[in-house]
Design an enzyme around this catalytic site. Structure first.
Site, mmCIF file in Angstrom:
data_model
loop_
_atom_site.group_PDB
_atom_site.id
_atom_site.type_symbol
_atom_site.label_atom_id
_atom_site.label_comp_id
_atom_site.label_asym_id
_atom_site.label_seq_id
_atom_site.Cartn_x
_atom_site.Cartn_y
_atom_site.Cartn_z
ATOM 1 N N HIS A 158 0.833 -1.211 0.000
ATOM 2 C CA HIS A 158 0.000 0.000 0.000
ATOM 3 C C HIS A 158 0.865 1.257 0.000
ATOM 4 O O HIS A 158 1.241 1.771 1.049
ATOM 5 C CB HIS A 158 -0.901 -0.020 1.245
ATOM 6 C CG HIS A 158 -1.987 1.007 1.219
ATOM 7 N ND1 HIS A 158 -3.211 0.794 1.813
ATOM 8 C CD2 HIS A 158 -2.055 2.259 0.699
ATOM 9 C CE1 HIS A 158 -3.969 1.869 1.648
ATOM 10 N NE2 HIS A 158 -3.276 2.774 0.973
ATOM 11 N N HIS B 151 1.437 5.202 -2.263
ATOM 12 C CA HIS B 151 0.868 6.162 -3.210
ATOM 13 C C HIS B 151 2.005 6.882 -3.927
ATOM 14 O O HIS B 151 2.745 7.646 -3.314
ATOM 15 C CB HIS B 151 -0.013 7.182 -2.474
ATOM 16 C CG HIS B 151 -1.219 6.583 -1.842
ATOM 17 N ND1 HIS B 151 -2.405 6.422 -2.509
ATOM 18 C CD2 HIS B 151 -1.416 6.073 -0.600
ATOM 19 C CE1 HIS B 151 -3.293 5.852 -1.707
ATOM 20 N NE2 HIS B 151 -2.707 5.625 -0.538
ATOM 21 N N TYR B 152 2.133 6.598 -5.227
ATOM 22 C CA TYR B 152 3.052 7.336 -6.083
ATOM 23 C C TYR B 152 2.181 8.226 -6.960
ATOM 24 O O TYR B 152 1.255 7.744 -7.603
ATOM 25 C CB TYR B 152 3.918 6.388 -6.909
ATOM 26 C CG TYR B 152 4.821 5.512 -6.056
ATOM 27 C CD1 TYR B 152 5.117 5.859 -4.731
ATOM 28 C CD2 TYR B 152 5.375 4.341 -6.558
ATOM 29 C CE1 TYR B 152 5.938 5.067 -3.949
ATOM 30 C CE2 TYR B 152 6.202 3.548 -5.772
ATOM 31 C CZ TYR B 152 6.473 3.901 -4.469
ATOM 32 O OH TYR B 152 7.287 3.113 -3.690
ATOM 33 N N ASN C 223 -4.934 5.984 -7.262
ATOM 34 C CA ASN C 223 -5.486 7.348 -7.278
ATOM 35 C C ASN C 223 -4.551 8.262 -8.053
ATOM 36 O O ASN C 223 -3.786 9.046 -7.499
ATOM 37 C CB ASN C 223 -5.799 7.866 -5.870
ATOM 38 C CG ASN C 223 -4.702 7.625 -4.860
ATOM 39 O OD1 ASN C 223 -3.818 6.804 -5.067
ATOM 40 N ND2 ASN C 223 -4.743 8.359 -3.775
ATOM 41 N N HIS D 285 -10.555 0.661 0.912
ATOM 42 C CA HIS D 285 -10.557 1.739 1.906
ATOM 43 C C HIS D 285 -11.966 1.771 2.476
ATOM 44 O O HIS D 285 -12.883 2.281 1.841
ATOM 45 C CB HIS D 285 -10.194 3.051 1.209
ATOM 46 C CG HIS D 285 -10.243 4.260 2.097
ATOM 47 N ND1 HIS D 285 -9.124 5.008 2.375
ATOM 48 C CD2 HIS D 285 -11.259 4.868 2.750
ATOM 49 C CE1 HIS D 285 -9.453 6.020 3.159
ATOM 50 N NE2 HIS D 285 -10.752 5.956 3.401
ATOM 51 N N ASP E 65 0.848 2.714 3.768
ATOM 52 C CA ASP E 65 -0.018 3.783 3.239
ATOM 53 C C ASP E 65 0.810 5.052 3.019
ATOM 54 O O ASP E 65 0.371 6.170 3.335
ATOM 55 C CB ASP E 65 -1.202 4.051 4.167
ATOM 56 C CG ASP E 65 -2.279 4.939 3.530
ATOM 57 O OD1 ASP E 65 -2.212 5.182 2.310
ATOM 58 O OD2 ASP E 65 -3.174 5.397 4.265
#
Length: 423
Positions: free
Chosen positions: A59, A61-62, A93, A178, A303
């Site tokens: 988990h 986020h790039y 996202n 989520h 995260d």
């Protein structure tokens, strides 16, 4: 190319023992008490440090494509390598979202071009990661989707979740969620105790647990592998435990920050403590720890959510949700839990490498064994080190752990036998 990692300590049957490791053409060929340096191209002296399988984080986020000012694939993966991670799962996202084979392929190509670690790419559940129009699940699996998630947004309509689970179950793919009922968040930003103290809006625990309960029932009905992201509430832990006892295929992760902090740690209006789900009460934190120890929660995932300084300026009320984690996860957890005797080192490596790999069927990750890819992290367990923002390789410095003195700093990370990070 042949390379030897000499004078290291590896985990064997829960104990640290001295071993050398021979790597040939990116694969672990031999693990032995001593391996000679004759006919090898390179020797890495591990200097009695801990040599581990590379960590696995399902988990992160790039922000590329879409928000490169926050993070790029290059900076995010370099941060992962700095933290000892060699395989990550990148959330969808992005702009455009990986909701079609074309968009997914474009992101995968960028991951392969710019990433210094193995990046597994999530596809979305719905078009543009919102609404109720389902994506083409078979086409996205064929295009290389790791799993399906709308992370950042909970699926609000029950029929949408039910139908997505039916589709994913047919393909033996995971739905990674989520869990958040937006109607029950009431625009809140903090758990009850901290919200009252600082005069900010509360995001009740029920917003998480109510949707988790709904989804677990739907998972039972469909037989899908359903994975809960960043569990934060003791109530969520309780229903996951009950679901597992009932034989429902549910797995769950917890973040380092929810293990390390509670809302009692939020003393001032500091946006670096703003994340979603928010830090809960101390009883929730203890329930998460117990959930890991008894197997209710399967793994730790960061995260990792980088933001610009501007995004995290001002008040918790208006700043962006999110905290970075790739570069602080192992060292903070080792320092606060292993050094204090709450976890063993073997347990921590299981939750941060072996278990995420096994749960998500990553047969080429999470294990330091002969025949496996030489995805390896070397950690200094003995020398203290102060976390400094200037040392982070992520574009994001949004973590309250900066300034902490930790053990377990990454000395070196190898991916397929190649050095991708060196202290």
């Amino acid at each position: 190319m042949k390379r030897v990692i000499a004078n290291g300590r590896i985990l064997e049957n829960g104990q640290l023992i001295n071993r050398d490791i021979l790597i040939e053409d990116g694969v672990v060929k031999k693990i032995a008490s001593t391996i000679g340096s004759d006919s090898v191209d390179d020797v890495i002296d591990a200097q009695n440090n801990f040599v581990s399988s590379g960590l696995v984080d399902v988990h992160v986020h790039y922000r590329q494509p879409g928000q490169k000012q926050k993070e790029t694939i290059k900076t995010g993966s370099m941060a992962a390598a700095h933290g000892g991670f060699t395989t990550v799962g990148a959330m969808p996202n992005l702009t455009p979202a990986p909701d079609s084979p074309e968009n997914l392929n474009n992101v995968i190509k960028l991951n392969q071009k710019d990433g210094v670690v193995h990046i597994k790419q999530y596809a979305t559940i719905t078009t543009n990661r919102g609404g109720d129009e389902l994506v083409d699940f078979p086409a996205l699996k064929k295009a290389g989707a790791f799993a399906f998630s709308n992370d950042g947004n909970g699926i609000q309509k029950s029929s949408t979740m039910y139908e997505s689970m039916q589709q994913a179950a047919k393909l033996d793919m995971a739905i990674v969620e989520h869990v958040q009922d937006d109607a029950l968040t009431y625009g809140g930003v903090l758990n009850g105790g901290a919200a009252k103290r600082l005069g900010l809006k509360e995001m009740p625990w029920v917003s998480e647990t109510a949707q988790a309960a709904r989804d677990i029932i739907l998972a039972e009905a469909t037989g899908v592998h359903y994975h809960i992201c960043h569990a934060s509430s003791k109530h969520t832990v309780n229903i996951i435990r009950a679901a597992k006892k009932a034989g429902i295929h549910v797995t769950a992760e917890v973040t380092p920050h929810h293990l390390l902090l509670s809302d009692e740690d939020i003393k001032t209006d500091d946006p670096y403590y703003k994340m979603n789900p928010p830090l809960r009460g101390e009883d929730d934190r203890q329930a998460l720890i117990q959930g890991l120890l008894d197997g209710t929660i399967d793994m730790i995932a960061t995260d990792h959510a980088p933001h610009t300084k501007e995004d995290k300026a001002g008040s918790i009320a208006t700043a962006s949700f999110g905290i970075t984690g790739s570069e602080t996860a192992f060292n903070m957890l080792y320092t606060k839990f292993v050094k204090t005797g709450i976890f063993t080192l073997a347990q921590l490596i299981n939750w941060m490498a072996e278990k995420p790999a096994s749960v998500f069927k990553l047969t080429d990750a999470g294990r330091l064994e002969v025949g496996q890819p030489a995805d390896i992290a070397i950690f200094d367990l003995d020398d203290p080190h102060k976390l400094e923002a200037s040392e982070y390789l992520s574009k994001g410095i949004n973590t309250p752990f900066t300034g902490e003195t930790v053990y377990g700093q990454t000395v070196m990370t190898l991916v397929d036998g190649k050095v991708v990070y060196k202290k």
